[in-house]
Design a protein around this motif. Structure first.
Motif, short mmCIF file in Angstrom:
data_model
loop_
_atom_site.label_atom_id
_atom_site.label_comp_id
_atom_site.label_asym_id
_atom_site.label_seq_id
_atom_site.Cartn_x
_atom_site.Cartn_y
_atom_site.Cartn_z
N ALA A 173 0.82 -1.21 0.00
CA ALA A 173 0.00 0.00 0.00
C ALA A 173 0.86 1.26 0.00
N GLY A 174 0.58 2.14 -0.94
CA GLY A 174 1.26 3.43 -1.00
C GLY A 174 2.64 3.40 -1.59
N LYS A 175 3.10 2.25 -2.04
CA LYS A 175 4.45 2.14 -2.58
C LYS A 175 4.43 2.23 -4.10
N THR A 176 5.51 2.76 -4.66
CA THR A 176 5.67 2.79 -6.11
C THR A 176 6.08 1.41 -6.61
N LEU A 177 6.06 1.25 -7.93
CA LEU A 177 6.50 -0.02 -8.52
C LEU A 177 7.94 -0.31 -8.13
N ALA A 178 8.80 0.69 -8.19
CA ALA A 178 10.21 0.49 -7.85
C ALA A 178 10.36 0.09 -6.38
N GLU A 179 9.59 0.72 -5.50
CA GLU A 179 9.66 0.39 -4.08
C GLU A 179 9.18 -1.04 -3.81
N CYS A 180 8.14 -1.46 -4.51
CA CYS A 180 7.67 -2.83 -4.36
C CYS A 180 8.70 -3.83 -4.86
N ASN A 181 9.30 -3.54 -6.01
CA ASN A 181 10.33 -4.42 -6.55
C ASN A 181 11.52 -4.52 -5.59
N LEU A 182 11.90 -3.38 -5.02
CA LEU A 182 13.03 -3.37 -4.09
C LEU A 182 12.73 -4.20 -2.86
N ARG A 183 11.51 -4.11 -2.36
CA ARG A 183 11.14 -4.89 -1.18
C ARG A 183 11.17 -6.38 -1.48
N ILE A 217 11.69 -10.21 -13.45
CA ILE A 217 12.35 -8.90 -13.52
C ILE A 217 13.52 -8.96 -14.49
N LEU A 218 14.31 -10.00 -14.40
CA LEU A 218 15.51 -10.11 -15.23
C LEU A 218 15.16 -10.16 -16.71
N ILE A 219 14.20 -11.00 -17.10
CA ILE A 219 13.89 -11.14 -18.52
C ILE A 219 13.12 -9.95 -19.06
N SER A 220 12.47 -9.20 -18.16
CA SER A 220 11.75 -8.02 -18.62
C SER A 220 12.69 -6.84 -18.86
N ARG A 221 13.92 -6.93 -18.36
CA ARG A 221 14.87 -5.81 -18.47
C ARG A 221 16.02 -6.06 -19.43
N SER A 222 16.34 -7.34 -19.66
CA SER A 222 17.55 -7.64 -20.44
C SER A 222 17.28 -8.77 -21.44
N ASP A 256 15.45 0.81 -11.66
CA ASP A 256 15.88 1.82 -12.64
C ASP A 256 16.77 2.87 -12.00
N ASN A 257 17.39 2.51 -10.89
CA ASN A 257 18.25 3.45 -10.19
C ASN A 257 19.33 2.68 -9.45
N THR A 258 20.53 3.22 -9.43
CA THR A 258 21.61 2.61 -8.68
C THR A 258 22.65 3.67 -8.39
N THR A 259 23.59 3.36 -7.53
CA THR A 259 24.65 4.32 -7.18
C THR A 259 25.90 4.00 -7.98
#
Length: 439
Positions: A17-27, A54-59, A96-99
């Motif tokens: 609840a209340g999380k973005t797609l990226a936040e859900c994926n990270l969790r 996730i892997l096959i959807s990105r690469s 979609d974000n990294t350091t």
């Protein structure tokens, strides 16, 4: 549904609840929730779990690995990467974000190319280009060569050529593969004293002996250097250095050293097979930036006891070639000034003398102080120029600007330095101009 997701009351834990797609994926990644792929990373086989979706959807590479007739097992070995670096790569796939930083950029560039992640590859190459400096130029050159980044390779090589006096003394030079050492040393376009080239190559040969498990001897170093040895331009090295430092290194045989010494004494002598050609030292033109709108005719004291200083940063990588100082307050007088120059960060500048007590005879409003061994300036970093001037009273600038944009697109930002003891500041004082080249 995992048992941990059901609370004792019977209600489902709605962590989404209340999380973005990226936040859900990270969790999901951090909790290793429903993972179906296991990576064994590094020499120790450290386990990192992930989700094939996730892997096959990105690469496209992961898509080929985990789907279709050629699909591999979901237990994948990645021995060539460190666990922390590979985890940062996976975080990019999930969010979609990294350091990207100086410590992991090479590994992330490798992973992005291996798994065809062009957006991350672009981010890595942009980071390398924007953060190119004396300390990392050789490392970046090696990475660009390894990953076939031709544009970045040319940029790094040009930077090393223009800053060779410092770049060849960096720790990164000692780790280069020989073909890159050979390419650098062979260059006609390096701006460097030849004894610096010799010291760098000799140190590299010693480091390579240790990497190969060989005793560091003159014979071993020369054997390892091979053709690179002949690209050092020994006839350009001054007599004293050749007689002491080169001799003690053992790289030259005594007949070779004497032959070179005879050539230095009489250049008509044949010195082949040694290369006596001067390096071309081609470089971009020198530019000047003036930070004051006008001059104050009230004399500026230059006793030789109180330092003038200013701090600055630029938006591009530069080579600082020198600076201007104001001359005698009476325009038609001739005066002699003794100038000592320091350049570095605000914290270490007084430990970084770059020119000791050069003398200038001046008749005019200002004069150039040319740095014998120009220094590299990295974009975005703050530097401090400290000058100790001894001589007659001088003009002083006034109405200085904090920010200046040059016609060549280079911008400078100035700020006051704690090392300024003679009232030089952003708004007034000495050091009216900087002389620089664009890398």
């Amino acid at each position: 549904m995992a048992a941990s997701d059901v609370q004792p009351t019977g209600f489902v834990d709605n962590w989404q609840a209340g999380k973005t797609l990226a936040e859900c994926n990270l969790r999901m990644f951090d909790a290793e929730d429903s993972c179906d792929v296991t990576f064994r990373v590094g020499s120790s086989g450290h386990v990192i779990k992930a989700h094939s979706y996730i892997l096959i959807s990105r690469s496209c590479v992961f898509h080929a690995m985990f789907t279709g007739n050629l699909a591999e097992k979901t237990d994948v070995s990645v021995p060539e990467m460190e666990p922390n670096d590979f985890k940062q790569f996976l975080l990019y796939l999930y969010t979609d974000n990294t350091t990207v930083d100086a410590d992991n950029v090479t590994a992330l560039l490798y992973a992005s190319r291996k798994y065809d992640m062009t957006s991350l590859e672009t981010q890595c190459t942009e980071f390398l280009q924007e953060n190119l400096n004396v300390g990392n130029a050789c490392v970046i050159l090696d990475s660009a060569h390894r990953f076939d980044e031709s544009q970045l390779f040319r940029r790094a090589l040009t930077f090393i050529q223009n800053t060779a006096q410092a770049s060849l003394q960096s720790s990164g030079f000692l780790t280069l593969r020989q073909e890159l050492v050979d390419q650098i040393v062979e260059s006609d376009d390096m701006i460097v004293e030849e004894h610096v080239v010799f010291n760098a190559v000799n140190s590299w040969a010693e480091a390579e002996c240790e990497r190969q498990g060989k005793e560091v001897t003159s014979e071993a170093k020369r054997s390892i250097l091979g053709d690179t040895f002949w690209k050092i331009r020994f006839p350009l090295i001054n007599h004293t250095f050749l007689s002491k430092d080169v001799k003690s290194s053992g790289l030259l045989t005594e007949p070779e050293r004497l032959r070179i010494l005879e050539y230095i004494g009489c250049p008509d002598n044949d010195v082949k097979p040694f290369n006596s050609k001067q390096r071309h030292q081609k470089h971009s033109p020198t530019h000047s930036i003036t930070r004051f709108k006008s001059e104050n005719r009230i004399g500026w004291k230059t006793s030789g006891h109180r330092k003038d200083a200013i701090s600055f940063q630029s938006n591009q990588n530069l080579i600082l070639c020198g600076y201007k100082l104001y001359g005698p307050e009476r325009r038609h007088e001739t005066a002699t000034y003794s100038v000592t120059t320091y350049f570095g960060t605000e914290e270490n500048v007084l430990q970084c003398m770059i020119q000791d007590r050069a003398q200038y005879t001046v008749k005019g409003k200002d004069f150039d102080v040319v740095i014998e061994e120009p220094v590299a300036v990295t974009a975005g970093l703050w530097y401090t120029l400290v000058v100790l001037i001894e001589g007659m009273r001088t003009f002083g600038g006034q109405h200085g600007k904090r920010e200046l944009l040059c016609p060549d697109g280079v911008s400078f930002t100035f700020r006051n330095s704690t090392h300024s003891e003679n009232n030089t500041s952003v708004s007034r004082g000495q050091i009216p101009s900087l002389l620089y080249r664009i890398v």
